[in-house]
Design an enzyme around this catalytic site. Structure first.
Site, PDB file in Angstrom:
ATOM      1  N   GLY A   1       0.836  -1.187   0.000  1.00  0.00           N
ATOM      2  CA  GLY A   1       0.000   0.000   0.000  1.00  0.00           C
ATOM      3  C   GLY A   1       0.873   1.239   0.000  1.00  0.00           C
TER       4      GLY A   1
ATOM      5  N   HIS B   1      -4.729   1.090   7.376  1.00  0.00           N
ATOM      6  CA  HIS B   1      -3.388   1.681   7.518  1.00  0.00           C
ATOM      7  C   HIS B   1      -3.209   2.834   6.519  1.00  0.00           C
ATOM      8  CE1 HIS B   1       1.118   1.437   8.142  1.00  0.00           C
ATOM      9  NE2 HIS B   1       1.039   2.111   7.011  1.00  0.00           N
ATOM     10  N   GLU B   2      -3.606   2.604   5.258  1.00  0.00           N
ATOM     11  CA  GLU B   2      -3.430   3.640   4.234  1.00  0.00           C
ATOM     12  C   GLU B   2      -4.385   4.808   4.473  1.00  0.00           C
ATOM     13  OE1 GLU B   2      -0.831   3.516   2.552  1.00  0.00           O
ATOM     14  OE2 GLU B   2      -0.410   1.442   3.067  1.00  0.00           O
TER      15      GLU B   2
ATOM     16  N   GLN C   1       2.765  10.019   1.432  1.00  0.00           N
ATOM     17  CA  GLN C   1       4.088   9.380   1.532  1.00  0.00           C
ATOM     18  C   GLN C   1       5.007   9.776   0.381  1.00  0.00           C
ATOM     19  OE1 GLN C   1       2.313   5.265   2.280  1.00  0.00           O
ATOM     20  NE2 GLN C   1       4.188   5.217   3.472  1.00  0.00           N
TER      21      GLN C   1
ATOM     22  N   HIS D   1      -3.062   7.325   6.791  1.00  0.00           N
ATOM     23  CA  HIS D   1      -2.093   8.268   6.207  1.00  0.00           C
ATOM     24  C   HIS D   1      -2.788   9.538   5.711  1.00  0.00           C
ATOM     25  CE1 HIS D   1       1.825   6.343   6.301  1.00  0.00           C
ATOM     26  NE2 HIS D   1       1.352   5.222   5.814  1.00  0.00           N
TER      27      HIS D   1
ATOM     28  N   CYS E   1       5.584   0.143   7.686  1.00  0.00           N
ATOM     29  CA  CYS E   1       5.242   1.281   6.846  1.00  0.00           C
ATOM     30  C   CYS E   1       6.477   1.689   6.046  1.00  0.00           C
ATOM     31  CB  CYS E   1       4.783   2.444   7.729  1.00  0.00           C
ATOM     32  SG  CYS E   1       4.327   3.914   6.802  1.00  0.00           S
ATOM     33  N   LEU E   2       6.287   1.970   4.755  1.00  0.00           N
ATOM     34  CA  LEU E   2       7.438   2.334   3.910  1.00  0.00           C
ATOM     35  C   LEU E   2       8.091   3.638   4.370  1.00  0.00           C
ATOM     36  CD1 LEU E   2       6.022   1.411   0.374  1.00  0.00           C
ATOM     37  CD2 LEU E   2       7.541   0.055   1.841  1.00  0.00           C
TER      38      LEU E   2
HETATM   39 NI    NI Z   1       2.311   3.377   5.941  1.00  0.00          NI
END
Ligand code: NI
Length: 186
Positions: free
Chosen positions: A45, A140-141, A50, A144, A98-99
């Site tokens: 995701g 989760h996304e 991000q 963000h 998380c990236l």
């Molecule tokens: Ni994340």
């Protein structure tokens, strides 16, 4: 094109993202770039904040994940201007990553199901409910877009234990296999 992913501590990660209109410039290209960026970083995701864009878009592709008895086939999707309607079902714990926060994974408790309204890549409005791993990725996304990170869901104690590692990430004092932009890099 692979876009740099902003790291923990970047101000855009803390902003509430704004909706876009169908005439948003070069939307198709942006979505392509977001998928490419996510695949390159081996993520399932990626949300627009991000890649330093405070707009309400996220993309997911969990189609390669082994669902726990869950069919993940075809779970590749674009969510534009999503609005959460409700989260229901018993809470369960899953270790999230998380990236924007490389190498840190923490247990997070969330409700099992999420119902939301969103637009797809063709700006068709959809109302849909997701459960299991699909719900987890979406929750989760979605967070963000609200300026929330998984580290905001963990205990005060866990967060203080991670403080040093989080501060290192914000300074770029880590090795990571994909392009990133760090807020406090000297
Ligand atoms: Ni994340």
């Amino acid at each position: 094109m692979i876009l740099p992913i902003v790291g923990y501590g970047h101000p855009t990660l803390k902003k509430k993202a704004k909706p876009i209109t169908p005439d948003y410039p070069e939307l198709e290209e942006l979505l392509e770039n977001m998928f490419e960026t996510m695949y390159n970083a081996l993520g399932v995701g990626l949300a627009a904040p991000q890649v330093n864009l405070p707009i309400r878009i996220f993309v997911v592709d969990g189609s390669e994940l082994e669902g726990d008895g869950e069919d993940m086939t075809g779970f590749k999707k674009v969510f534009i201007n999503p609005e959460k309607i409700e989260e229901t079902g018993p809470e369960w714990t899953f270790e999230e990553g998380c990236l924007s926060i490389p190498d840190i994974r923490e247990n997070v408790r969330r409700p099992g199901d999420i119902r939301l309204r969103y637009f797809d890549e063709n700006f068709h409005e959809i109302t849909e409910e997701f459960g299991g791993m699909k719900a987890r990725i979406i929750q989760h996304e979605y967070d963000h877009l609200e300026g929330v990170l998984f580290t905001d869901h963990i205990s005060q104690l866990r967060r203080s234990m991670l403080k040093g590692r989080l501060s290192k990430i914000s300074k770029g004092d880590i090795s990571v296999d994909y392009p990133m932009k760090f807020p406090h890099k000297k």
